[in-house]
Write a protein that holds these residues in place. Sequence first.
Motif, short mmCIF file in Angstrom:
data_model
loop_
_atom_site.label_atom_id
_atom_site.label_comp_id
_atom_site.label_asym_id
_atom_site.label_seq_id
_atom_site.Cartn_x
_atom_site.Cartn_y
_atom_site.Cartn_z
N GLU A 175 25.72 -9.69 -24.73
CA GLU A 175 24.71 -8.49 -24.35
C GLU A 175 23.90 -9.18 -23.13
O GLU A 175 23.87 -10.47 -22.89
CB GLU A 175 23.86 -8.64 -25.49
CG GLU A 175 24.38 -8.08 -26.85
CD GLU A 175 23.61 -8.14 -28.05
OE1 GLU A 175 22.40 -8.88 -27.76
OE2 GLU A 175 23.95 -7.79 -29.21
N GLN A 178 21.25 -12.30 -23.35
CA GLN A 178 21.48 -13.02 -24.38
C GLN A 178 21.46 -14.42 -24.18
O GLN A 178 21.49 -15.00 -23.12
CB GLN A 178 22.99 -12.82 -24.95
CG GLN A 178 23.32 -13.57 -26.37
CD GLN A 178 24.65 -13.22 -26.78
OE1 GLN A 178 25.12 -11.98 -26.59
NE2 GLN A 178 25.64 -14.28 -27.23
N LYS A 183 24.31 -17.30 -31.05
CA LYS A 183 24.11 -15.88 -31.67
C LYS A 183 25.33 -15.60 -32.41
O LYS A 183 25.10 -14.84 -33.57
CB LYS A 183 23.32 -15.06 -30.71
CG LYS A 183 23.15 -13.67 -31.48
CD LYS A 183 22.50 -12.77 -30.38
CE LYS A 183 22.12 -11.65 -30.90
NZ LYS A 183 21.51 -10.45 -29.77
N GLU A 198 17.79 -8.52 -41.88
CA GLU A 198 16.39 -7.79 -41.79
C GLU A 198 15.74 -7.40 -43.39
O GLU A 198 14.76 -7.25 -43.31
CB GLU A 198 16.92 -6.09 -41.36
CG GLU A 198 17.79 -5.33 -42.10
CD GLU A 198 19.37 -5.41 -41.77
OE1 GLU A 198 20.03 -4.88 -42.17
OE2 GLU A 198 19.60 -6.52 -40.89
N HIS A 215 16.03 -15.65 -31.59
CA HIS A 215 15.83 -14.19 -31.04
C HIS A 215 16.59 -13.17 -31.94
O HIS A 215 16.02 -11.94 -32.09
CB HIS A 215 16.64 -14.45 -29.67
CG HIS A 215 16.60 -13.11 -28.69
ND1 HIS A 215 17.69 -12.76 -27.85
CD2 HIS A 215 15.68 -12.02 -28.79
CE1 HIS A 215 17.20 -11.58 -27.13
NE2 HIS A 215 15.98 -11.34 -27.93
N LEU A 216 17.63 -13.55 -32.58
CA LEU A 216 18.35 -12.55 -33.50
C LEU A 216 17.43 -12.27 -34.57
O LEU A 216 17.35 -11.24 -35.00
CB LEU A 216 19.70 -13.30 -33.88
CG LEU A 216 20.44 -12.33 -35.03
CD1 LEU A 216 20.62 -10.78 -34.60
CD2 LEU A 216 21.61 -12.96 -35.29
N LEU A 218 14.38 -12.29 -34.72
CA LEU A 218 13.14 -11.56 -34.43
C LEU A 218 13.50 -10.21 -34.00
O LEU A 218 12.89 -9.17 -34.27
CB LEU A 218 12.50 -12.17 -32.95
CG LEU A 218 11.76 -13.54 -32.98
CD1 LEU A 218 11.66 -14.07 -31.61
CD2 LEU A 218 10.24 -13.13 -34.02
N GLU A 219 14.73 -9.95 -33.70
CA GLU A 219 15.41 -8.57 -33.33
C GLU A 219 15.29 -7.74 -34.59
O GLU A 219 15.35 -6.40 -34.58
CB GLU A 219 16.67 -8.67 -32.59
CG GLU A 219 16.68 -9.08 -31.03
CD GLU A 219 18.17 -9.28 -30.61
OE1 GLU A 219 18.24 -8.54 -29.50
OE2 GLU A 219 19.05 -9.57 -31.17
N ARG A 220 15.79 -8.51 -35.51
CA ARG A 220 15.86 -7.73 -37.06
C ARG A 220 14.62 -7.70 -37.61
O ARG A 220 14.45 -7.09 -38.62
CB ARG A 220 16.61 -8.63 -37.98
CG ARG A 220 18.10 -8.97 -37.48
CD ARG A 220 18.94 -7.59 -37.18
NE ARG A 220 20.40 -7.55 -36.82
CZ ARG A 220 21.31 -8.07 -37.68
NH1 ARG A 220 21.15 -7.99 -38.88
NH2 ARG A 220 22.51 -8.08 -37.00
N SER A 235 12.00 -15.70 -22.28
CA SER A 235 11.87 -14.37 -22.93
C SER A 235 11.31 -14.16 -24.37
O SER A 235 10.91 -13.11 -24.62
CB SER A 235 13.37 -13.89 -23.04
OG SER A 235 14.29 -14.38 -23.91
N TYR A 239 7.25 -11.97 -28.00
CA TYR A 239 7.24 -11.57 -29.46
C TYR A 239 6.20 -12.19 -30.19
O TYR A 239 6.09 -13.49 -30.53
CB TYR A 239 8.41 -11.95 -30.01
CG TYR A 239 9.79 -11.43 -29.96
CD1 TYR A 239 10.27 -10.12 -30.44
CD2 TYR A 239 10.56 -11.92 -28.91
CE1 TYR A 239 11.37 -9.47 -29.99
CE2 TYR A 239 11.87 -11.16 -28.54
CZ TYR A 239 12.23 -10.03 -29.13
OH TYR A 239 13.17 -9.33 -28.77
#
Length: 338
Positions: A175, A178, A183, A198, A215-216, A218-220, A235, A239
């Motif tokens: 992505e 990324q 990841k 999640e 990162h993954l 946090l994305e979930r 980046s 968060y």
Amino acid sequence: MTQWICTANRGFATYAMEELRRMFAEMRISQLTHGEVFKIELPLEREELLGRIREQEPIFLRHIQPVERVLPLKGSADDLQELAEIARGARLRLEGRTVAVHVRRAEKSPYPYSTSDTKAVLDAVLEELGADPVVQSPDVILSLFAGEEQLYVGIATPEEMLSDWPGGAVRFQREEGQISRAKFKLLEAERAFGLRLEQFREGLDIGAAPGGWTHLLLERGLKVTAVDPAELHPSLSQYPRLTNYRKNASEVKFEPGTFDLLVCDMSWSPMQMVRLVLDLSDALAEGATAIVTIKLMHKKPLQTIKDVISRFGTGFQLRKAKQLFHNREEITLYLVKK
């Protein structure tokens, strides 16, 4: 007597063979792709073998394909015609179901057709039979392996083959933005272990830098505590659910029962990793999940894995140990705190 095409990560087929030898004494092995793909033959019915694999899935066996038909490789249109006839002969197993066609080949195979050309022919036959050709999440898989002299064909469910990807080679699309390819390891672990990230509330990422796993999580939607003396990717500062400790993991302490998920992907020696995770186990709630990669730094990985699992047994229950496609010189453990 049944035959099977077996696949391991490149360079680790020897260990997959050894695991299978311990499970099946009367087994003959022939190599198809050096260090990665091999064929086994043994005097067991299909369901008996699959049942024993389900009971004790080998760590290094990434994928298994039944061999139901073996065709001489002619290197002409006759190969595709014979494959089409095999599919027509399996109408009762394919009709009304979603079916994926998987095509693989040995490095020196003279099989002349591309994967897309082979799939186009077989997908047309599947539609003719009333099956629904798909790429992802099929009911069954029509699998073809082109060797140097023969074509090996088999039909099975994704569960029976241990994966719904050709040869168990799970591929994720990179992505934009990324942080790292690490990841992919956690994404694959989520699939392989039947988890949904999640559903966790608060995660602890040990050895987090540069922050691919953080990162993954946090994305979930998790609240994440990242621990690493190195710097996280800039980046991640966006968060508010991230807490970052620029320290060694041995220097941090947390309130008991704080986290319901621990992840760790550090290049430490195996037993150092075990001690580190066990030292932090009080910070995990009862029943918390841990996803940990174990580096295989020694010449006897099977013994190393046995020692690691035994030591982890003092605080965790092992749910599964697997060398995933995205693992390199390592395996991934799925643990639950006792």
